[in-house]
Design an enzyme around this catalytic site. Structure first.
Site, PDB file in Angstrom:
ATOM      1  N   LYS A 155      -6.119 -32.995  60.813  1.00 33.01           N
ATOM      2  CA  LYS A 155      -5.160 -31.887  60.810  1.00 33.01           C
ATOM      3  C   LYS A 155      -5.177 -31.240  59.427  1.00 33.01           C
ATOM      4  O   LYS A 155      -4.367 -31.559  58.558  1.00 33.01           O
ATOM      5  CB  LYS A 155      -3.753 -32.379  61.165  1.00 33.01           C
ATOM      6  N   GLU A 215      -3.722 -35.768  57.900  1.00 33.44           N
ATOM      7  CA  GLU A 215      -3.336 -34.403  57.528  1.00 33.44           C
ATOM      8  C   GLU A 215      -3.400 -34.213  56.014  1.00 33.44           C
ATOM      9  O   GLU A 215      -2.428 -34.456  55.303  1.00 33.44           O
ATOM     10  CB  GLU A 215      -1.918 -34.094  58.024  1.00 33.44           C
TER      11      GLU A 215
END
Length: 340
Positions: free
Chosen positions: A220, A178
């Protein structure tokens, strides 16, 4: 490393019409969210709230996985069933947040570095035993119109993400990486695209250098979106076009899926933007899905208010939010559905 298991789990997480519930709020974060509805953040209240989410009717149709916090993966339902088992019993894959949050990066004013690599190998082995099938690590990039983030901050955070991802795959856990470019500030959509591009280009170079199997990992990222204080905001069509353009340039086709974070957008905005991307996705090689925290939970907290009498209504609100994002996942959502 069990490569077949990694590929199978990654593919299941980004199955059609499904996405991820991010229920991995740190203790300070969930304390703030509970405070907004006048609820004390005790361990039992946190357990009650997570049980409300995990047992809502029908969510397995649109939720493929749940990211848990260290406290939550050790908690159980009121019947004494560990939460990972509650989820797995519904066909929902348990995951775990493993980073130790962002701290100031030494000698780099305004930049941050995510910590948590020390002892990570041992923690991953324990989480695997507790039932986790995937993990998540968040790198945070503060952005301004000129100097933030620094090139070194980007390299340092991407290197840490790659080390984390390699350790995850060694433990046969699917890593969700992420790299979040924050939407705070006054920067425009072009500045966000530039920094997001630099992050993704550096990230996949590091992942490749560390030997990470792309087919057994998920990305992500933030959507490419203007800062909240920018005078010129963007339509969902503009966000979709900029985001997909950026992803096409820097994300390898071997990655099975991209699960977007909501990053401070309203629930409706996050759903609308995801829908717009799936409408224009064309021949994108990866699935475009969601991994939302606040964008799924904000209306649920407002309906629950910490009271047992509101649980059924809060679960209904949550199930509806999951359904709308499941539709957006296929490009079938419309804002008019919010009122139906």
């Amino acid at each position: 490393m069990n490569t077949d298991e990694l590929k199978s789990v990654a593919a299941a997480i980004v199955a059609r019409e499904k996405g991820i519930l991010a229920a991995d709020e740190s203790s300070p974060t969930i304390k703030k969210r509970f405070a907004s509805i006048g609820v004390e953040s005790t361990e039992e209240n946190r357990r009650r709230y997570r049980e409300l989410l995990f047992t809502a009717e029908g969510i397995e149709r649109h939720i493929s996985g749940v990211i848990l916090y260290d406290e939550t993966i050790r908690q159980s339902s009121k019947e004494g069933v560990p939460f990972p088992q509650v989820l797995a019993g519904r066909g929902i894959i348990p995951g775990i947040k493993v980073d130790k949050s962002a701290k100031p990066l030494a000698l780099q004013p305004g930049n941050k570095i995510t910590e948590g690599l020390d002892s990570l190998r041992d923690r991953l082995a324990e989480y695997k035993q507790l039932g986790a099938k995937f993990a998540k690590w968040r790198a945070v990039m503060e952005i301004d119109e000129h100097s933030l983030p620094s090139a070194y901050a980007i390299r340092a955070n991407c290197h840490a993400l790659a080390r984390y991802a390699a350790l995850c795959q060694e433990a046969s856990l699917v890593p969700i990486v992420e790299p979040e470019v924050l939407m705070d500030g006054a920067h425009d959509i072009g500045r966000c695209e530039s920094i997001t591009s630099a992050m993704l280009e550096t990230l996949f170079g590091e992942l490749d250098a560390h030997g990470v199997v792309f087919e057994g990992a998920l990305l992500k990222p933030n959507m490419v979106i203007p800062g909240k204080k920018c005078a010129l905001q963007a339509s969902s069509q503009q966000v979709a076009e900029a985001t997909i353009r950026c992803l096409r340039r820097y994300v390898p086709a071997a990655v099975p899926g991209i699960v977007f974070l909501s990053g401070g957008q309203s629930p409706e905005e996050a759903t609308d933007n995801l829908n717009a991307m799936n409408v224009i996705r064309g021949n994108c090689p990866w699935q475009l899905s969601f991994s939302y925290g606040r964008a799924l939970q904000e209306p649920v907290l407002a309906a629950w208010k910490g009271e047992e009498k509101n649980v059924a209504e809060a679960q209904r609100v949550f199930s509806r939010r999951c359904q709308l994002n499941g539709l957006a996942r296929e490009g079938l959502y419309n804002r008019s559905m919010e009122d139906s």
